[in-house]
Design a protein around this motif. Structure first.
Motif, PDB file in Angstrom:
ATOM      1  N   ILE A 196       0.837  -1.200   0.000  1.00 45.96           N
ATOM      2  CA  ILE A 196       0.000   0.000   0.000  1.00 45.96           C
ATOM      3  C   ILE A 196       0.872   1.249   0.000  1.00 45.96           C
ATOM      4  N   LEU A 197       1.896   1.263   0.822  1.00 52.52           N
ATOM      5  CA  LEU A 197       2.803   2.409   0.888  1.00 52.52           C
ATOM      6  C   LEU A 197       3.494   2.633  -0.464  1.00 52.52           C
ATOM      7  N   ALA A 198       4.001   1.564  -1.063  1.00 51.98           N
ATOM      8  CA  ALA A 198       4.660   1.676  -2.371  1.00 51.98           C
ATOM      9  C   ALA A 198       3.680   2.147  -3.438  1.00 51.98           C
ATOM     10  N   LEU A 199       2.463   1.635  -3.386  1.00 52.11           N
ATOM     11  CA  LEU A 199       1.454   2.026  -4.362  1.00 52.11           C
ATOM     12  C   LEU A 199       1.060   3.491  -4.186  1.00 52.11           C
ATOM     13  N   LYS A 200       0.924   3.951  -2.940  1.00 51.56           N
ATOM     14  CA  LYS A 200       0.609   5.361  -2.700  1.00 51.56           C
ATOM     15  C   LYS A 200       1.724   6.264  -3.219  1.00 51.56           C
ATOM     16  N   PHE A 201       2.969   5.823  -3.074  1.00 49.91           N
ATOM     17  CA  PHE A 201       4.104   6.589  -3.603  1.00 49.91           C
ATOM     18  C   PHE A 201       4.021   6.666  -5.118  1.00 49.91           C
ATOM     19  N   ARG A 202       3.753   5.527  -5.770  1.00 46.18           N
ATOM     20  CA  ARG A 202       3.646   5.489  -7.233  1.00 46.18           C
ATOM     21  C   ARG A 202       2.486   6.362  -7.713  1.00 46.18           C
ATOM     22  N   ILE A 203       1.378   6.303  -7.017  1.00 49.00           N
ATOM     23  CA  ILE A 203       0.220   7.117  -7.392  1.00 49.00           C
ATOM     24  C   ILE A 203       0.539   8.603  -7.236  1.00 49.00           C
ATOM     25  N   SER A 204       1.221   8.951  -6.153  1.00 48.58           N
ATOM     26  CA  SER A 204       1.603  10.351  -5.944  1.00 48.58           C
ATOM     27  C   SER A 204       2.487  10.848  -7.077  1.00 48.58           C
ATOM     28  N   ASP A 205       3.433  10.019  -7.508  1.00 51.68           N
ATOM     29  CA  ASP A 205       4.279  10.385  -8.659  1.00 51.68           C
ATOM     30  C   ASP A 205       3.427  10.622  -9.901  1.00 51.68           C
ATOM     31  N   LYS A 206       2.480   9.734 -10.145  1.00 58.78           N
ATOM     32  CA  LYS A 206       1.630   9.860 -11.340  1.00 58.78           C
ATOM     33  C   LYS A 206       0.752  11.099 -11.269  1.00 58.78           C
ATOM     34  N   ILE A 207       0.289  11.444 -10.083  1.00 65.08           N
ATOM     35  CA  ILE A 207      -0.534  12.649  -9.928  1.00 65.08           C
ATOM     36  C   ILE A 207       0.299  13.883 -10.290  1.00 65.08           C
ATOM     37  N   ILE A 208       1.535  13.924  -9.823  1.00 65.93           N
ATOM     38  CA  ILE A 208       2.419  15.050 -10.143  1.00 65.93           C
ATOM     39  C   ILE A 208       2.690  15.102 -11.639  1.00 65.93           C
ATOM     40  N   LEU A 209       3.053  13.956 -12.229  1.00 67.83           N
ATOM     41  CA  LEU A 209       3.312  13.910 -13.674  1.00 67.83           C
ATOM     42  C   LEU A 209       2.083  14.334 -14.464  1.00 67.83           C
ATOM     43  N   ASP A 210       0.915  13.878 -14.027  1.00 63.53           N
ATOM     44  CA  ASP A 210      -0.333  14.214 -14.705  1.00 63.53           C
ATOM     45  C   ASP A 210      -0.579  15.722 -14.698  1.00 63.53           C
ATOM     46  N   LYS A 211      -0.337  16.354 -13.557  1.00 61.55           N
ATOM     47  CA  LYS A 211      -0.535  17.803 -13.463  1.00 61.55           C
ATOM     48  C   LYS A 211       0.469  18.557 -14.318  1.00 61.55           C
ATOM     49  N   VAL A 212       1.735  18.123 -14.297  1.00 62.06           N
ATOM     50  CA  VAL A 212       2.777  18.782 -15.092  1.00 62.06           C
ATOM     51  C   VAL A 212       2.482  18.645 -16.584  1.00 62.06           C
ATOM     52  N   ALA A 213       2.008  17.470 -16.983  1.00 59.41           N
ATOM     53  CA  ALA A 213       1.753  17.211 -18.399  1.00 59.41           C
ATOM     54  C   ALA A 213       0.427  17.792 -18.867  1.00 59.41           C
ATOM     55  N   GLY A 214      -0.327  18.350 -17.972  1.00 58.79           N
ATOM     56  CA  GLY A 214      -1.582  18.969 -18.364  1.00 58.79           C
ATOM     57  C   GLY A 214      -2.724  17.994 -18.523  1.00 58.79           C
ATOM     58  N   GLY A 215      -2.716  16.912 -17.771  1.00 60.16           N
ATOM     59  CA  GLY A 215      -3.836  15.972 -17.813  1.00 60.16           C
ATOM     60  C   GLY A 215      -3.590  14.779 -18.706  1.00 60.16           C
ATOM     61  N   VAL A 216      -2.443  14.164 -18.597  1.00 57.91           N
ATOM     62  CA  VAL A 216      -2.112  12.992 -19.405  1.00 57.91           C
ATOM     63  C   VAL A 216      -3.109  11.868 -19.186  1.00 57.91           C
ATOM     64  N   GLU A 217      -3.657  11.771 -17.977  1.00 55.22           N
ATOM     65  CA  GLU A 217      -4.572  10.687 -17.674  1.00 55.22           C
ATOM     66  C   GLU A 217      -5.800  10.733 -18.584  1.00 55.22           C
ATOM     67  N   SER A 218      -6.085  11.897 -19.166  1.00 52.66           N
ATOM     68  CA  SER A 218      -7.207  11.992 -20.108  1.00 52.66           C
ATOM     69  C   SER A 218      -6.709  11.944 -21.545  1.00 52.66           C
ATOM     70  N   MET A 219      -5.548  11.336 -21.755  1.00 52.96           N
ATOM     71  CA  MET A 219      -4.976  11.255 -23.091  1.00 52.96           C
ATOM     72  C   MET A 219      -4.858   9.801 -23.506  1.00 52.96           C
ATOM     73  N   ASN A 220      -4.849   9.577 -24.808  1.00 52.41           N
ATOM     74  CA  ASN A 220      -4.672   8.254 -25.367  1.00 52.41           C
ATOM     75  C   ASN A 220      -3.191   8.072 -25.674  1.00 52.41           C
ATOM     76  N   CYS A 221      -2.544   7.101 -25.078  1.00 47.49           N
ATOM     77  CA  CYS A 221      -1.103   6.916 -25.240  1.00 47.49           C
ATOM     78  C   CYS A 221      -0.762   5.882 -26.308  1.00 47.49           C
ATOM     79  N   SER A 222      -1.739   5.377 -27.031  1.00 51.03           N
ATOM     80  CA  SER A 222      -1.415   4.408 -28.078  1.00 51.03           C
ATOM     81  C   SER A 222      -0.859   5.148 -29.286  1.00 51.03           C
ATOM     82  N   GLY A 223       0.274   4.699 -29.768  1.00 52.91           N
ATOM     83  CA  GLY A 223       0.911   5.360 -30.906  1.00 52.91           C
ATOM     84  C   GLY A 223       2.035   6.262 -30.446  1.00 52.91           C
TER      85      GLY A 223
END
Length: 147
Positions: free
Chosen positions: A43-70
């Motif tokens: 759980i601790l490792a997963l929370k760390f990974r999620i926190s990293d992804k949240i930061i990356l998502d904000k920096v990238a301007g919402g990558v989580e709402s993007m299609n990464c295929s291609g």
């Protein structure tokens, strides 16, 4: 420079083995299981990974709402990929708090403390962490001494 950082963040999100939503779902599943040291480490490792992804998502301007295929990421509407809720990352569950208190008190027990009549515990009906007496303490009596 700002665009390069945004692109690198987008690439990091797209190259991840799991999505932020997948990680949040996994966190939900793990939080439902019994308290075990191995499970809490996951759980601790997963929370760390999620926190990293949240930061990356904000920096990238919402990558989580993007299609990464291609090769190039293309935006997808929020109807097909709604933003994820991340408030569970910052909150600490009662299981986490009990585990942290146990680990802290175990660590303190391992030290050579001559006088220790208090220990960390949940106080205020479990609303916060504090200290409680392990035994009766008289007025002006030493309740904690560290060499």
């Amino acid at each position: 420079l700002a665009q390069s950082i945004k692109n690198l963040s987008r690439r990091a999100m797209c190259n991840s083995e799991s999505s932020l939503k997948d990680d949040l779902s996994l966190l939900d599943a793990l939080m439902e299981e019994d308290i075990e040291v191995d499970n809490l480490k996951k759980i601790l490792a997963l929370k760390f990974r999620i926190s990293d992804k949240i930061i990356l998502d904000k920096v990238a301007g919402g990558v989580e709402s993007m299609n990464c295929s291609g090769n190039e990421s293309t935006e997808v509407s929020h109807e097909t990929c709604p933003p994820v809720k991340t408030n569970k990352i910052t909150s600490t569950s009662a299981k986490d708090e009990q585990f942290l208190l146990h680990r802290f008190n175990t660590f303190i027990d391992s030290l050579d403390i001559p006088v220790r009549k208090i220990e960390a515990a949940l106080v205020g009906e479990g609303m916060r962490m504090g200290v409680v007496a392990k035994e009766d303490i008289n007025e002006e009596e030493i309740y904690l001494s560290i060499n």
